[in-house]
Write an enzyme that holds these catalytic residues in place. Structure first.
Site, PDB file in Angstrom:
ATOM      1  N   LEU A 103      62.508  48.514  24.013  1.00 58.07           N
ATOM      2  CA  LEU A 103      61.744  48.255  25.229  1.00 58.07           C
ATOM      3  C   LEU A 103      61.643  46.742  25.340  1.00 58.07           C
ATOM      4  CD1 LEU A 103      58.792  50.831  24.888  1.00 58.07           C
ATOM      5  CD2 LEU A 103      60.884  51.074  26.242  1.00 58.07           C
ATOM      6  N   ASP A 104      61.876  46.191  26.527  1.00 57.81           N
ATOM      7  CA  ASP A 104      61.865  44.736  26.634  1.00 57.81           C
ATOM      8  C   ASP A 104      60.450  44.177  26.529  1.00 57.81           C
ATOM      9  OD1 ASP A 104      60.741  44.902  29.227  1.00 57.81           O
ATOM     10  OD2 ASP A 104      62.713  44.953  30.154  1.00 57.81           O
ATOM     11  N   LEU A 105      60.340  42.871  26.525  1.00 60.67           N
ATOM     12  CA  LEU A 105      59.083  42.186  26.218  1.00 60.67           C
ATOM     13  C   LEU A 105      57.915  42.662  27.063  1.00 60.67           C
ATOM     14  CD1 LEU A 105      57.695  39.804  24.642  1.00 60.67           C
ATOM     15  CD2 LEU A 105      58.309  38.354  26.593  1.00 60.67           C
ATOM     16  N   THR A 107      57.719  45.472  28.886  1.00 60.99           N
ATOM     17  CA  THR A 107      57.608  46.928  29.030  1.00 60.99           C
ATOM     18  C   THR A 107      56.734  47.489  27.923  1.00 60.99           C
ATOM     19  OG1 THR A 107      59.808  47.047  30.020  1.00 60.99           O
ATOM     20  CG2 THR A 107      58.893  49.088  29.155  1.00 60.99           C
ATOM     21  N   ARG A 191      64.938  48.550  35.227  1.00 60.89           N
ATOM     22  CA  ARG A 191      64.724  47.354  36.051  1.00 60.89           C
ATOM     23  C   ARG A 191      65.952  47.050  36.903  1.00 60.89           C
ATOM     24  NH1 ARG A 191      60.111  44.668  34.448  1.00 60.89           N
ATOM     25  NH2 ARG A 191      59.284  45.280  32.410  1.00 60.89           N
TER      26      ARG A 191
END
Length: 236
Positions: A103-105, A107, A191
């Site tokens: 999961l990105d920063l 999220t 996204r």
């Protein structure tokens, strides 16, 4: 059955084979307490394999955690920029765990962590089509036609996305909230999908991974999976 150490380390999910070879060459890996060299083979069911003195692979107990990842943490074991990582949240867990997917920063949401490399590879393989459901907030008012585009798949720079499931929830302050279920695991996929249809994401939260959800967890909290849950994941 004996296998090359670098293959065993890679299968544990700790690193690529190339990185494992560098660890072995630098003397960080031991087998039954003796420093290993490149070309060493070991049996993970019989030999004690350790990295920096900590057992890896089948030599340690298997741990399966479900974490409610907050925004502001990177999904890596370390970060060259010095940012907080998800493993910083695992107080009291001595085992070296790795995340299943990313999961990105910014999220938040469901993140599975384990030291079971075989299960990680199983869940990550495209043929198993493990579903991930996200609660998405985007800028602007999405039409039914736009939601249908997401559902049918959109063209990204690395190819078209597979069919998804979409359920619109509500409009609020010039934003649209909806749930999106996908079974792919491309980088920043949700996204990018929303950007392609003209509605940038303003908030993203993964609310389910397969059958696992955030019930009973606060942001930053985690719990151990039950044996039944682990068995269900292995059957997916």
């Amino acid at each position: 059955m004996k296998q090359r150490l670098q293959k065993l380390i890679a299968a544990s999910g700790l690193a690529s084979r190339r990185a494992a070879e560098e660890w072995i060459a630098s003397g960080r890996v031991t087998v039954n307490g003796q420093p290993a060299i490149l070309g060493t083979s070991a049996d993970p069911d019989c030999d004690l394999i350790a990295l920096d003195g900590k057992p890896i692979g089948n030599s340690e107990r298997k741990v399966y955690l479900l974490l409610f990842k907050p925004a502001g943490y990177v999904t890596t074991l370390s970060d060259p920029q010095g940012r907080s990582t998800v493993t910083d949240l695992l107080n009291g867990i001595p085992e070296r765990l790795h995340p299943v997917g990313r999961l990105d920063l910014t999220t938040e949401g469901v993140l599975l962590l384990t030291n079971d490399g075989a299960l990680t590879q199983h869940l990550a393989h495209p043929r198993h089509q493990v579903e991930k459901t996200y609660l998405v907030r985007v800028r602007g008012i999405m039409t039914d036609l736009t939601l249908k585009r997401l559902e049918q798949g959109v063209d990204l720079d690395d190819g078209p996305t597979a069919a998804a499931r979409v359920a619109r929830i509500r409009f609020s302050g010039g934003h649209t909230w909806f749930e999106l279920t996908i079974h792919e695991g491309r980088n920043r996929q949700v996204r990018r999908m929303c950007e392609v249809v003209g509605h940038p994401v303003s908030r993203l939260k993964r609310i389910r991974f397969a059958f696992l959800d955030l019930s009973g967890l606060a942001p930053g909290g985690y719990r151990h999976l039950s044996p039944t849950e682990v068995a269900r994941l292995k059957r997916l």
